[in-house]
Design a protein around this motif. Sequence first.
Motif, PDB file in Angstrom:
ATOM      1  N   GLY A  69      59.825 -41.708  -7.069  1.00  0.00           N
ATOM      2  CA  GLY A  69      59.099 -40.454  -6.933  1.00  0.00           C
ATOM      3  C   GLY A  69      59.656 -39.309  -7.766  1.00  0.00           C
ATOM      4  O   GLY A  69      59.579 -38.144  -7.384  1.00  0.00           O
ATOM      5  N   LEU A  70      60.193 -39.637  -8.934  1.00  0.00           N
ATOM      6  CA  LEU A  70      60.846 -38.618  -9.759  1.00  0.00           C
ATOM      7  C   LEU A  70      59.876 -37.866 -10.668  1.00  0.00           C
ATOM      8  O   LEU A  70      60.216 -36.807 -11.190  1.00  0.00           O
ATOM      9  N   ALA A  71      58.705 -38.407 -10.897  1.00  0.00           N
ATOM     10  CA  ALA A  71      57.747 -37.768 -11.807  1.00  0.00           C
ATOM     11  C   ALA A  71      56.340 -38.143 -11.390  1.00  0.00           C
ATOM     12  O   ALA A  71      56.111 -39.216 -10.823  1.00  0.00           O
ATOM     13  N   TYR A  72      55.419 -37.244 -11.672  1.00  0.00           N
ATOM     14  CA  TYR A  72      54.012 -37.555 -11.419  1.00  0.00           C
ATOM     15  C   TYR A  72      53.471 -38.472 -12.504  1.00  0.00           C
ATOM     16  O   TYR A  72      52.659 -39.350 -12.252  1.00  0.00           O
ATOM     17  N   HIS A  73      53.960 -38.276 -13.719  1.00  0.00           N
ATOM     18  CA  HIS A  73      53.427 -39.027 -14.856  1.00  0.00           C
ATOM     19  C   HIS A  73      54.565 -39.398 -15.786  1.00  0.00           C
ATOM     20  O   HIS A  73      55.453 -38.591 -16.069  1.00  0.00           O
ATOM     21  N   VAL A  74      54.549 -40.608 -16.261  1.00  0.00           N
ATOM     22  CA  VAL A  74      55.473 -41.059 -17.303  1.00  0.00           C
ATOM     23  C   VAL A  74      54.750 -42.114 -18.124  1.00  0.00           C
ATOM     24  O   VAL A  74      54.058 -42.976 -17.581  1.00  0.00           O
ATOM     25  N   SER A  75      54.874 -42.035 -19.429  1.00  0.00           N
ATOM     26  CA  SER A  75      54.121 -42.957 -20.282  1.00  0.00           C
ATOM     27  C   SER A  75      54.799 -43.116 -21.630  1.00  0.00           C
ATOM     28  O   SER A  75      55.690 -42.335 -22.010  1.00  0.00           O
ATOM     29  N   SER A  76      54.372 -44.145 -22.350  1.00  0.00           N
ATOM     30  CA  SER A  76      54.807 -44.340 -23.730  1.00  0.00           C
ATOM     31  C   SER A  76      53.574 -44.526 -24.605  1.00  0.00           C
ATOM     32  O   SER A  76      52.532 -44.978 -24.134  1.00  0.00           O
ATOM     33  N   GLU A  77      53.694 -44.149 -25.862  1.00  0.00           N
ATOM     34  CA  GLU A  77      52.586 -44.315 -26.808  1.00  0.00           C
ATOM     35  C   GLU A  77      53.130 -44.578 -28.191  1.00  0.00           C
ATOM     36  O   GLU A  77      54.241 -44.165 -28.544  1.00  0.00           O
ATOM     37  N   LEU A  78      52.337 -45.286 -28.976  1.00  0.00           N
ATOM     38  CA  LEU A  78      52.670 -45.538 -30.364  1.00  0.00           C
ATOM     39  C   LEU A  78      51.967 -44.511 -31.234  1.00  0.00           C
ATOM     40  O   LEU A  78      50.735 -44.429 -31.238  1.00  0.00           O
ATOM     41  N   THR A  79      52.732 -43.704 -31.955  1.00  0.00           N
ATOM     42  CA  THR A  79      52.167 -42.785 -32.926  1.00  0.00           C
ATOM     43  C   THR A  79      52.261 -43.444 -34.298  1.00  0.00           C
ATOM     44  O   THR A  79      52.610 -44.624 -34.409  1.00  0.00           O
ATOM     45  N   LEU A  80      51.966 -42.692 -35.337  1.00  0.00           N
ATOM     46  CA  LEU A  80      51.970 -43.276 -36.674  1.00  0.00           C
ATOM     47  C   LEU A  80      53.362 -43.691 -37.138  1.00  0.00           C
ATOM     48  O   LEU A  80      53.503 -44.567 -37.989  1.00  0.00           O
ATOM     49  N   ASP A  81      54.410 -43.068 -36.601  1.00  0.00           N
ATOM     50  CA  ASP A  81      55.742 -43.388 -37.112  1.00  0.00           C
ATOM     51  C   ASP A  81      56.797 -43.575 -36.031  1.00  0.00           C
ATOM     52  O   ASP A  81      57.981 -43.694 -36.334  1.00  0.00           O
TER      53      ASP A  81
END
Length: 367
Positions: free
Chosen positions: A238-250
């Motif tokens: 319960g440390l965060a409402y949202h956490v994510s990863s994404e691939l950008t161009l670099d």
Amino acid sequence: MANLMAGLFIEGAGNYDSDAFQMKLDDAGAEMGLEAQRHYICGSVCMLPRQQDAAFGLLRLALNAPRFDQGPIDRVRAEIVSDIVGSERDPDAIAQRKWLRAIYGTHPFSRPGEGTKESLAGITPSDLLAFHKAIFARDGLHIAVVGDIDANTLRERLDQLFGDLPEQQTLAPVADVVPKLGQLVEENCDLPQTSLRLAWPGVKRSAPDHFATVLMNDILGGSGMTSRLFEEVREKRGLAYHVSSELTLDKLLVTTETRSDCAAQTLSIVRDVVKQMAQQGPTGAELKAAKKHLIGTYAIDRLGSTSSIADRLLDLQIHKADVDYNQRRARSIGRVTLKQVKAAAKKLLSAEPAILVVGPPLGGKDE
């Protein structure tokens, strides 16, 4: 320059000043706009089929005969400067500028896309006209059209819209750059919530292990509420409402926000999850679920409206994908092996990340 020019796209063209042009646009029931991004200037137009003549006529004027009158320039410039002044007191905006300078050094990517108060002040109408002529040319153009129009009619329309533009762009070369990782960037400020951003190396869309990396990212943090990061950071603790990863161009980018007194703990857990992925990779069950997710949600996420289909078709052209990419994508994902995903995870996630912390010093004031 590009950002200011984009803001002036519907501020007058041909014989129509700003007010007259926008009234004509309303009468035609059309919407159009321009946006300057790091790699491209992108435009979009949405029109009613029965009013194509009027909408295409206005678009042709905006593309070929922009006015860049002083009044609209001063107004749009003032709006941009107002946003810049406001961002000077915004910790996240301050941190973003510091982050870009840290990971890109003196490369142009480190510069703020909106410009600065000083750089904006010196831009004249003649500068904008010259820049428009250099950028708006046929050899750099990609087009995607979706809607109630046949190929022959569209071919004629495109010739009318773009046929009078110069043949070649005049662009200053921009060297490739590899982000400088392995560093901690802090913007210390007294906030109840701390923002965390971590960057690892990424892969190009053309790389042989692109789909393996896409699947790895989906398992790590890209799939929302079923990802490893979501499970460990939110569900278990319960440390965060949202956490994510994404691939950008670099790069591969992990982002989250948490209570400031929990920031050090949250950062440690994120790094542990990534380290485990780098060392062990995903399980067979996770890979199977990720394939099902990426294949099953593609049409909903990317092909759910005419505008999203046009965006996707444009994206495929920009990245030099074959015309049958949408048909081949599911097969390409299905062929990725667990060994390939583990190799992608080890290659990218074994590096030391660049870390951005926006909030009180990690660990709190006592430490």
